[in-house]
Design a protein around this motif. Structure first.
Motif, PDB file in Angstrom:
ATOM      1  N   LEU A 121       7.124  33.645 109.774  1.00  0.00           N
ATOM      2  CA  LEU A 121       6.938  33.000 110.798  1.00  0.00           C
ATOM      3  C   LEU A 121       6.011  32.023 110.163  1.00  0.00           C
ATOM      4  O   LEU A 121       6.631  30.915 111.884  1.00  0.00           O
ATOM      5  CB  LEU A 121       6.408  34.136 112.260  1.00  0.00           C
ATOM      6  N   LEU A 122       5.775  31.432 109.470  1.00  0.00           N
ATOM      7  CA  LEU A 122       4.571  30.212 109.775  1.00  0.00           C
ATOM      8  C   LEU A 122       5.912  29.567 108.938  1.00  0.00           C
ATOM      9  O   LEU A 122       5.243  28.242 109.111  1.00  0.00           O
ATOM     10  CB  LEU A 122       3.740  30.551 108.672  1.00  0.00           C
ATOM     11  N   ARG A 123       6.527  29.681 107.479  1.00  0.00           N
ATOM     12  CA  ARG A 123       7.672  28.899 107.050  1.00  0.00           C
ATOM     13  C   ARG A 123       8.382  28.356 108.695  1.00  0.00           C
ATOM     14  O   ARG A 123       8.249  26.644 108.331  1.00  0.00           O
ATOM     15  CB  ARG A 123       8.202  29.196 106.141  1.00  0.00           C
ATOM     16  N   GLU A 124       8.584  28.913 109.385  1.00  0.00           N
ATOM     17  CA  GLU A 124       9.933  28.649 110.245  1.00  0.00           C
ATOM     18  C   GLU A 124       9.012  27.602 111.581  1.00  0.00           C
ATOM     19  O   GLU A 124       9.816  26.843 111.699  1.00  0.00           O
ATOM     20  CB  GLU A 124      10.237  29.974 111.108  1.00  0.00           C
ATOM     21  N   THR A 125       7.947  28.332 112.102  1.00  0.00           N
ATOM     22  CA  THR A 125       7.138  27.478 113.213  1.00  0.00           C
ATOM     23  C   THR A 125       6.855  25.914 112.492  1.00  0.00           C
ATOM     24  O   THR A 125       7.027  25.396 113.289  1.00  0.00           O
ATOM     25  CB  THR A 125       6.360  27.970 113.526  1.00  0.00           C
ATOM     26  N   ILE A 148       9.209  40.114 118.457  1.00  0.00           N
ATOM     27  CA  ILE A 148       8.989  38.881 117.256  1.00  0.00           C
ATOM     28  C   ILE A 148       9.458  37.918 117.801  1.00  0.00           C
ATOM     29  O   ILE A 148       8.943  36.549 117.805  1.00  0.00           O
ATOM     30  CB  ILE A 148       9.926  39.270 115.819  1.00  0.00           C
ATOM     31  N   ALA A 149      10.978  38.106 118.687  1.00  0.00           N
ATOM     32  CA  ALA A 149      10.764  36.763 119.198  1.00  0.00           C
ATOM     33  C   ALA A 149       9.922  35.937 120.154  1.00  0.00           C
ATOM     34  O   ALA A 149       9.768  34.847 120.103  1.00  0.00           O
ATOM     35  CB  ALA A 149      12.653  36.851 119.762  1.00  0.00           C
ATOM     36  N   ARG A 150       9.585  36.829 120.537  1.00  0.00           N
ATOM     37  CA  ARG A 150       8.475  36.133 122.042  1.00  0.00           C
ATOM     38  C   ARG A 150       7.430  35.744 121.159  1.00  0.00           C
ATOM     39  O   ARG A 150       6.910  34.749 121.944  1.00  0.00           O
ATOM     40  CB  ARG A 150       7.973  37.317 122.936  1.00  0.00           C
ATOM     41  N   PHE A 151       7.079  36.138 119.840  1.00  0.00           N
ATOM     42  CA  PHE A 151       5.619  35.739 119.019  1.00  0.00           C
ATOM     43  C   PHE A 151       5.830  34.478 118.571  1.00  0.00           C
ATOM     44  O   PHE A 151       5.328  33.780 118.807  1.00  0.00           O
ATOM     45  CB  PHE A 151       5.447  36.257 118.855  1.00  0.00           C
ATOM     46  N   ARG A 152       7.365  34.843 117.810  1.00  0.00           N
ATOM     47  CA  ARG A 152       7.503  33.300 117.816  1.00  0.00           C
ATOM     48  C   ARG A 152       8.072  31.997 118.171  1.00  0.00           C
ATOM     49  O   ARG A 152       7.583  30.550 118.375  1.00  0.00           O
ATOM     50  CB  ARG A 152       9.427  33.182 116.868  1.00  0.00           C
ATOM     51  N   ASP A 153       7.903  32.166 119.704  1.00  0.00           N
ATOM     52  CA  ASP A 153       7.884  31.720 120.684  1.00  0.00           C
ATOM     53  C   ASP A 153       6.799  30.765 120.712  1.00  0.00           C
ATOM     54  O   ASP A 153       6.303  29.161 120.993  1.00  0.00           O
ATOM     55  CB  ASP A 153       9.128  31.607 122.489  1.00  0.00           C
ATOM     56  N   ALA A 154       6.328  31.497 120.978  1.00  0.00           N
ATOM     57  CA  ALA A 154       4.470  31.112 121.121  1.00  0.00           C
ATOM     58  C   ALA A 154       3.602  30.766 120.515  1.00  0.00           C
ATOM     59  O   ALA A 154       3.237  29.814 120.146  1.00  0.00           O
ATOM     60  CB  ALA A 154       3.519  32.388 121.588  1.00  0.00           C
ATOM     61  N   LEU A 155       4.327  30.799 119.543  1.00  0.00           N
ATOM     62  CA  LEU A 155       3.277  30.548 117.687  1.00  0.00           C
ATOM     63  C   LEU A 155       3.807  28.650 117.698  1.00  0.00           C
ATOM     64  O   LEU A 155       3.277  27.852 117.145  1.00  0.00           O
ATOM     65  CB  LEU A 155       4.233  31.003 116.971  1.00  0.00           C
TER      66      LEU A 155
END
Lengths: 409, 409
Positions: free
Chosen positions: B216-220, B257-264
């Motif tokens: 998630l860190l890499r992607e965001t 995961i998808a919702r958390f990724r969006d928020a991150l």
């Protein structure tokens, strides 16, 4: 601003070559802005052009006309150059205008339109003022002369934001006869040529067959105009032309080719360096000498990464020996498997970096004394090969911002 | 200067997380320059770091300490951050200093030295003032709090040439429970992160297993900090850290995961954009939206070529609709087989370029009205594929030159 004094040199006459200028009022009144350079029928002519995908209309037309001449075994006879308008980003209309300007000149002197090569420099995206340009061709032709003064006026007539005309001349002896190489150039901003400077025109009295002339132009441009950068912006209009009049000694033995190439390189390098000395807002002339690279491409990558760093360029402007910015720029160059412990960086005769950090012998006073100079060499040895490259650049000053924030207004 | 008003937000408390700051006098007296961020034992921690070959000593030590923690199944417990000195280009001595600063903190709180990750920002190449830094650790620990004010003071304590503290916070619901994501960042110049901004610290109350957190860190970061540029210079010290305290809801279903990724992503993008709004000397916030590319890499190449062009950046500063410079920058991007006739460029809602030149509908008045704004979008459709990328940048102003010509003095 500009670095150092570089007076326009005395330019020996070249048999068969005449230059004429006019004040056509293309952008501003009362300045030379239209130049005609006439070449003899016996000439061979070579050119290199910008690799910008949005290349200007005159670049497209000059290439097409050169190809037409070669296909018919003729030589281009006229270079027609205007400043004040780049005729770039002008689409189909720009191509029509560029062709028409060639036609007008060709008709006046009685040659094929394809014997005329057009060159433009100045503001991008405005239509060429064809009425004024066409009206200026006849006065420019009337003014044709072979004198040194005509060369200087031509040098003035191609400038944009440059602060001075740029010329270089070298004379050498081939087979007991004198060979002259004269060149003029312009360029001050939007300078990171990828092929040539914005505009360069070089003529020699030698006789050089076409294939050799093409090769010599590519080689000498690669080590001169393609090794300078003011601001990393490659122009849409870059062109460097080389003509050999065919009226002087023939360059064909290996020894003569080597000597001629050296002399041509001297002219090209001198002209390229003049552009950097007159770079927009330049207060420093900076040489980046990278050695110990695995390839020349790698050495150029490192040199250009440092040369383009705004933080290095502002430190140079401030005469601040902020060597950390040089180190950071080297470190982000696109080189794989960089071993920073092998990298050595010298500022003039002062060692800045070795063993992955600041050199033990370094003192701020020593660094500052080098940075205070107008001409600065940064030598970077990568310690991983034998290849090298040298790039010349200027600093980033308040004047650069002023010049480019105010250019159109 | 800075673009727009971006007040520091209210930051909800995170169970197990405390922040403390001190005025250690590392570079200047009477300013917060030392920050400790405490994480609970239950946390997972991930980090991305600069790709600059001359990476700073704290980057090397932070990476080594993270590896040591992972090898032993522990989690890093403290982030120790100083401003005023980057501890970069300091060779072996710099590594010793970075390790020693971790040891001092570890001893004070009774953890292993490798549970402390060091981060530094500031001037490159000067030795870390270890006596003052070490003396500041105890007061910083004493000041630890979980409050919003502590986050804001930490945000202030990591700044260099930034004009304001930068924080972002998002709260979402996962499985009926609230999940908080708080982040702070710093950075203003030497900004073309190749991995992360200069420094970013983000903590969430969620429970996220290590591999997912890393991903998630890499992607965001790839779509935020790696898409901003002030001046094309990649720092030696870039780091972006993400911790999940493990005290809140577990993120594991695909939907969560998808919702958390969006928020991150929202937090990361907000922080990254704050850096551009506060870019050195920035008077404009510029979005470069490239579409119609054959790959995301190609879209990024075009976007960064335009974003780095000094001539485009000075035109933006001057509010000059000099679209020819945008066209020229697009044209020199490293893209093969560019068909300029398919390229469409819009400035806000004004069409600038189509069919290889200026759009027929374009008027200077329309272009100028967009350029006069503080927030400007340049949309470039290459017309050759489906990939796209967005990059954010600032303009090149007199203040940028002043800030960087004067930074060390």
């Amino acid at each position: 601003m500009a670095v150092g004094q570089v007076p326009f040199p005395d330019m020996p006459m070249l048999d068969g070559v005449r230059l004429g200028t006019a004040m056509a009022g293309i952008k501003k009144p009362s300045r030379r802005d239209l130049v005609v350079i006439e070449l003899p029928e016996s000439a061979t002519v070579s050119g290199v052009f910008t690799r910008n995908a949005f290349c200007a209309a005159p670049v497209s037309v000059a290439k097409a006309h050169m190809a037409a001449c070669r296909a018919e075994g003729r030589s281009p006879r006229y270079w027609l150059i205007n400043t004040g308008n780049a005729n770039a980003g002008t689409g189909e209309a720009g191509l029509v205008d560029a062709r028409e300007s060639c036609r007008v000149l060709a008709e006046a002197v009685g040659v094929e339109a394809s014997s005329v090569l057009p060159f433009s420099t100045g503001v991008i995206g405005e239509p060429l003022p064809m009425a004024r340009l066409s009206a200026g061709i006849s006065p420019a032709l009337d003014a044709r002369e072979a004198t040194s003064q005509a060369w200087q006026q031509a040098g003035e007539g191609i400038l944009t934001t440059d602060t001075r005309a740029k010329g270089a001349s070298v004379t050498l002896e081939i087979g007991g006869e004198q060979v002259v190489i004269n060149g003029i150039t312009k360029g001050s901003g939007m300078i990171k040529p990828n092929m040539a400077t914005m505009l360069g025109f070089v003529v020699t009295s030698a006789t050089v067959e076409q294939a050799l002339l093409d090769q010599l132009l590519r080689e000498t441009v690669d080590a001169s105009f393609n090794c300078i950068t003011v601001d990393s912006d490659t122009s849409t209009n870059d062109a460097c032309m080389l003509a050999a009049t065919g009226r002087g000694p023939r360059i064909e033995s290996e020894a003569d080719i080597a000597r001629f190439r050296d002399a041509l390189q001297d002219v090209m390098t001198a002209l390229a360096q003049m552009i950097i000395r007159d770079g927009e807002g330049a207060t420093k002339f900076v040489t980046l000498a990278v050695s110990g690279a695995q390839s020349r491409a790698e050495a150029l990558d490192v040199a250009f990464t440092v040369a383009h760093s705004p933080l290095v360029k502002t430190a140079l402007y401030a005469s601040d020996a902020n060597w950390g910015r040089i180190l950071a720029a080297v470190g982000r160059a696109p080189v794989t498997d960089f071993d920073v412990n092998r990298i050595v960086i010298d500022l003039g005769d002062v060692r800045l970096v070795e063993h992955g950090g600041r050199a033990a012998s370094y003192t701020e006073a020593a660094g500052s004394s080098v940075m205070a100079k107008e001409e600065i060499t940064i030598a970077i040895n990568l310690g991983r090969g034998e290849a090298e490259a040298t790039v010349w650049t200027s600093d980033l000053s308040h004047d650069y911002v002023s010049i480019n924030a105010d250019y159109r207004s």
